[in-house]
Design an enzyme around this catalytic site. Structure first.
Site, PDB file in Angstrom:
ATOM      1  N   PRO A 120      43.514 -39.207  46.209  1.00 47.30           N
ATOM      2  CG  PRO A 120      43.168 -38.518  48.426  1.00 47.30           C
ATOM      3  CD  PRO A 120      43.002 -39.694  47.509  1.00 47.30           C
ATOM      4  N   GLY A 121      46.278 -38.928  45.686  1.00 48.36           N
ATOM      5  CA  GLY A 121      47.615 -38.926  45.084  1.00 48.36           C
ATOM      6  C   GLY A 121      47.685 -39.587  43.722  1.00 48.36           C
ATOM      7  CB  ILE A 162      26.314 -16.257  20.896  1.00 46.51           C
ATOM      8  CG1 ILE A 162      27.333 -16.527  19.789  1.00 46.51           C
ATOM      9  CG2 ILE A 162      24.940 -15.934  20.296  1.00 46.51           C
ATOM     10  CD1 ILE A 162      27.054 -17.754  18.943  1.00 46.51           C
ATOM     11  CB  THR A 212      43.424 -34.861  31.319  1.00 47.62           C
ATOM     12  OG1 THR A 212      44.720 -35.331  30.933  1.00 47.62           O
ATOM     13  CG2 THR A 212      43.195 -35.138  32.805  1.00 47.62           C
ATOM     14  CG  PHE A 268      34.904 -46.479  37.763  1.00 45.99           C
ATOM     15  CD1 PHE A 268      35.136 -47.798  37.401  1.00 45.99           C
ATOM     16  CD2 PHE A 268      35.901 -45.541  37.530  1.00 45.99           C
ATOM     17  CE1 PHE A 268      36.346 -48.179  36.830  1.00 45.99           C
ATOM     18  CE2 PHE A 268      37.106 -45.911  36.957  1.00 45.99           C
ATOM     19  CZ  PHE A 268      37.327 -47.235  36.609  1.00 45.99           C
ATOM     20  CB  ALA A 269      35.722 -46.108  43.867  1.00 49.46           C
ATOM     21  NE  ARG A 285      20.965  -8.467  23.079  1.00 52.03           N
ATOM     22  CZ  ARG A 285      20.690  -7.609  24.041  1.00 52.03           C
ATOM     23  NH1 ARG A 285      19.441  -7.476  24.495  1.00 52.03           N
ATOM     24  NH2 ARG A 285      21.644  -6.862  24.568  1.00 52.03           N
ATOM     25  N   GLY A 329      45.692 -39.620  40.032  1.00 57.03           N
ATOM     26  CA  GLY A 329      44.649 -39.203  39.092  1.00 57.03           C
ATOM     27  C   GLY A 329      44.917 -39.832  37.747  1.00 57.03           C
ATOM     28  CD  GLU A 386      35.181 -41.759  32.249  1.00 60.87           C
ATOM     29  OE1 GLU A 386      35.942 -42.722  32.125  1.00 60.87           O
ATOM     30  OE2 GLU A 386      34.354 -41.654  33.167  1.00 60.87           O
TER      31      GLU A 386
HETATM   32  C1  LIG Z   1      33.388 -34.028  38.148  1.00 64.32           C
HETATM   33  C2  LIG Z   1      34.365 -35.158  38.253  1.00 64.32           C
HETATM   34  C3  LIG Z   1      33.902 -36.456  38.332  1.00 64.32           C
HETATM   35  C4  LIG Z   1      34.793 -37.520  38.505  1.00 64.32           C
HETATM   36  N1  LIG Z   1      34.311 -38.789  38.653  1.00 64.32           N
HETATM   37  C5  LIG Z   1      35.174 -39.814  38.937  1.00 64.32           C
HETATM   38  C6  LIG Z   1      34.685 -41.130  39.224  1.00 64.32           C
HETATM   39  O1  LIG Z   1      33.479 -41.379  39.189  1.00 64.32           O
HETATM   40  N2  LIG Z   1      35.582 -42.088  39.548  1.00 64.32           N
HETATM   41  C7  LIG Z   1      36.921 -41.863  39.608  1.00 64.32           C
HETATM   42  O2  LIG Z   1      37.676 -42.783  39.903  1.00 64.32           O
HETATM   43  N3  LIG Z   1      37.428 -40.612  39.319  1.00 64.32           N
HETATM   44  C8  LIG Z   1      36.575 -39.592  38.999  1.00 64.32           C
HETATM   45  N4  LIG Z   1      37.064 -38.332  38.732  1.00 64.32           N
HETATM   46  C9  LIG Z   1      38.489 -38.110  38.757  1.00 64.32           C
HETATM   47  C10 LIG Z   1      39.077 -37.978  37.353  1.00 64.32           C
HETATM   48  O3  LIG Z   1      39.107 -39.234  36.746  1.00 64.32           O
HETATM   49  C11 LIG Z   1      40.460 -37.336  37.490  1.00 64.32           C
HETATM   50  O4  LIG Z   1      40.222 -36.000  37.839  1.00 64.32           O
HETATM   51  C12 LIG Z   1      41.276 -37.444  36.221  1.00 64.32           C
HETATM   52  O5  LIG Z   1      41.699 -38.765  36.032  1.00 64.32           O
HETATM   53  C13 LIG Z   1      42.503 -36.543  36.269  1.00 64.32           C
HETATM   54  O6  LIG Z   1      43.220 -36.737  37.442  1.00 64.32           O
HETATM   55  P1  LIG Z   1      43.596 -35.478  38.351  1.00 64.32           P
HETATM   56  O7  LIG Z   1      42.395 -34.617  38.493  1.00 64.32           O
HETATM   57  O8  LIG Z   1      44.204 -36.008  39.590  1.00 64.32           O
HETATM   58  O9  LIG Z   1      44.635 -34.641  37.524  1.00 64.32           O
HETATM   59  P2  LIG Z   1      46.209 -34.946  37.378  1.00 64.32           P
HETATM   60  O10 LIG Z   1      46.419 -36.318  36.861  1.00 64.32           O
HETATM   61  O11 LIG Z   1      46.910 -34.537  38.599  1.00 64.32           O
HETATM   62  O12 LIG Z   1      46.553 -33.925  36.206  1.00 64.32           O
HETATM   63  C14 LIG Z   1      46.606 -32.511  36.406  1.00 64.32           C
HETATM   64  C15 LIG Z   1      46.991 -31.857  35.095  1.00 64.32           C
HETATM   65  O13 LIG Z   1      48.254 -32.363  34.653  1.00 64.32           O
HETATM   66  C16 LIG Z   1      48.126 -32.924  33.350  1.00 64.32           C
HETATM   67  N5  LIG Z   1      48.952 -34.129  33.233  1.00 64.32           N
HETATM   68  C17 LIG Z   1      49.034 -35.192  34.076  1.00 64.32           C
HETATM   69  N6  LIG Z   1      49.874 -36.111  33.599  1.00 64.32           N
HETATM   70  C18 LIG Z   1      50.337 -35.624  32.413  1.00 64.32           C
HETATM   71  C19 LIG Z   1      51.211 -36.129  31.419  1.00 64.32           C
HETATM   72  N7  LIG Z   1      51.796 -37.350  31.525  1.00 64.32           N
HETATM   73  N8  LIG Z   1      51.463 -35.367  30.324  1.00 64.32           N
HETATM   74  C20 LIG Z   1      50.859 -34.156  30.193  1.00 64.32           C
HETATM   75  N9  LIG Z   1      50.011 -33.631  31.084  1.00 64.32           N
HETATM   76  C21 LIG Z   1      49.749 -34.361  32.188  1.00 64.32           C
HETATM   77  C22 LIG Z   1      46.649 -33.285  33.212  1.00 64.32           C
HETATM   78  O14 LIG Z   1      46.239 -33.333  31.848  1.00 64.32           O
HETATM   79  C23 LIG Z   1      45.997 -32.157  33.964  1.00 64.32           C
HETATM   80  O15 LIG Z   1      45.872 -31.050  33.110  1.00 64.32           O
HETATM   81  C24 LIG Z   1      36.190 -37.264  38.545  1.00 64.32           C
HETATM   82  C25 LIG Z   1      36.652 -35.938  38.417  1.00 64.32           C
HETATM   83  C26 LIG Z   1      35.757 -34.909  38.292  1.00 64.32           C
HETATM   84  C27 LIG Z   1      36.287 -33.505  38.183  1.00 64.32           C
END
Ligand SMILES: Cc1cc2nc3c(=O)[nH]c(=O)nc-3n(C[C@H](O)[C@H](O)[C@H](O)COP(=O)(O)OP(=O)(O)OC[C@H]3O[C@@H](n4cnc5c(N)ncnc54)[C@H](O)[C@@H]3O)c2cc1C
Length: 397
Positions: A129-130, A335, A363, A124-125, A265, A132, A361
């Site tokens: 970078p910009g 623990i 945050t 699932f893509a 333990r 999330g 899925e």
């Molecule tokens: C191990 C791993 C596997 C992954 N697998 C996939 C995958 O298969 N496919 C895919 O498409 N993506 C994948 N991802 C990406 C994942 O879906 C994103 O990391 C996630 O959606 C969060 O986006 P971001 O990391 O860019 O964080 P950001 O969106 O930049 O957020 C950074 C921080 O700001 C907070 N934040 C952002 N917006 C708000 C708001 N409106 N209010 C309050 N707080 C906020 C967030 O909660 C977080 O704490 C994966 C990530 C990891 C780490």
């Protein structure tokens, strides 16, 4: 030992079979996979042969067509052994679910039997970078040509992207978001492995670079404008359900490890389990795990009933399960003390994996806002006379 409410006898049988598989074929190897940052291809084939990868594919295409309860159980048990393996089931099922629901007949005919047998792995893509949490910000572009589309852009953090055969990938077409099935061997697509990730280290993450990827017109799933609101939403809904159950398994693994260690333990002339402050940690862990399981069961029952409230229930289940799993993992390391910090014991892997569960899925912070909005949306309308009473007394009767 854990409490399950309303687990039918056939599900108990399923659990026993899965637990044996996880005990024999996953748990003994999960730390090594974590260190190697990969799940062996032969093991992926074994998952496929057992029918686990086809769990979410409809029976008419050779899949398991599992109901929500059985699918939850599968995720819980795999999550108990290895969150990276559970992630494979999650993303592959997300793609299968989206194609089943929104794919054209030819897309279903071609891909679903391959997803069911594990001949093709789906990933699932969406993330870039910009972009999330704010998925509306995706910048990948799909330009129409005479025969189809040309895609350019970058996708990052794609679970099992290193071994996927096809990506359900989201891009912008004429200012509308759309979903595409992009085979991994499409010219112009480069898959770059990502290593050194905090948790789910064996989930073979990849970054995808699309540089003039030509796709036929029938590679689009659904239509422009439906990419996020329909196709991605369907996939993410299942993904959250899968992760929520995986977190129950992860929390259970933390509890099991803590119980075993605290039983053996001794410090200050007593077993750890007899120290009250350790008992408190175990009580919180056991209660959190049971509560998370119940929320997942509620979400599953609503999913099976095709009740619209399942969306809200799944958010709550994922929020609670992931935060509970992280607390449980942190307390399990506590623990086990130094043994919990060392590389010899899986609890340090559990802690790293659990942190990831609070990010993928949706945050924790996103869930905290979405659930509140949803609670307002679903609340029972207050009747006029109740409102008057509330105004008079400051509280509802
Ligand atoms: C191990 C791993 C596997 C992954 N697998 C996939 C995958 O298969 N496919 C895919 O498409 N993506 C994948 N991802 C990406 C994942 O879906 C994103 O990391 C996630 O959606 C969060 O986006 P971001 O990391 O860019 O964080 P950001 O969106 O930049 O957020 C950074 C921080 O700001 C907070 N934040 C952002 N917006 C708000 C708001 N409106 N209010 C309050 N707080 C906020 C967030 O909660 C977080 O704490 C994966 C990530 C990891 C780490």
């Amino acid at each position: 030992m854990f409490i399950t409410v309303g687990l039918a006898p056939d599900l108990e049988e399923e659990r026993a079979e899965l637990a044996t598989f996880v005990h024999d074929r996953i748990s003994p190897f999960a730390d090594a996979w974590d260190r190697a940052e990969r799940v062996p291809r032969e093991f992926v084939s074994e998952l496929a042969e057992r029918g686990y990868l086809g769990a979410a594919v409809p029976g008419e295409y050779g899949g398991g067509s599992l109901d929500a309860a059985s699918f939850g159980l599968l995720n819980e048990e795999l999550g108990r052994g290895c969150s990276s393996v559970r992630s494979l089931l999650t993303v592959h099922s997300m793609v299968a679910q989206a194609v089943s629901r929104w794919g054209r007949p030819e897309q279903k005919e071609y891909w679903l039997p391959r997803f069911a047998s594990g001949e093709s792995i789906g990933a699932f893509a969406l993330t870039e970078p910009g972009a999330g949490s704010d998925v509306q910000g995706i910048a990948a572009q799909a330009r129409r040509t005479g025969t189809g589309f040309v895609l350019d852009g970058v996708k990052r953090w794609i679970t099992f992207g290193q071994i996927a055969d096809v990506f359900l990938l989201f891009a912008e077409v004429e200012e509308a978001k759309a979903a595409f099935l992009v085979p991994a061997d499409t010219p112009g697509l480069t898959v770059r492995p990502i290593s050194g990730v905090l948790g789910t280290r064996a989930s073979m993450l990849a970054e995808l670079h699309l540089d003039g990827c030509a796709l036929p017109a029938d590679a689009m799933v659904g239509r422009p404008g439906f990419g996020l609101s329909a196709v991605a939403a369907t996939a993410l809904e299942l993904g959250r359900y899968s992760v929520a159950w995986g977190c129950v398994g992860l929390a259970q693994a933390c509890l099991d490890a803590s119980l075993a260690y605290a039983d053996e333990r001794e410090q200050f002339g007593r077993r750890l389990r007899d120290h009250q402050l350790v008992q408190r940690l175990i009580t919180d862990m056991a209660t959190g795990t049971s509560a998370a399981r119940l929320l997942c069961q509620q979400a599953g029952a609503l999913r099976d009933a095709r009740d619209v409230r399942s969306v809200h229930a799944t958010w709550m289940a994922k929020y609670f399960s992931s935060t509970s799993a992280f607390r449980a993992a942190s307390d399990a390391v506590q623990i086990l003390g130094a043994s919990g910090c060392g590389g010899e014991h899986p609890v340090q892997r559990y802690l790293r994996d659990a942190k990831v569960m609070e990010i993928i899925e949706g945050t924790t912070q996103l869930q905290q806002t979405v659930i509140a909005e949803s609670v307002y949306h679903h609340r029972t309308p207050v009747r006029r006379e109740e409102q008057q009473t509330k105004t008079m007394t400051g509280a509802r009767r």
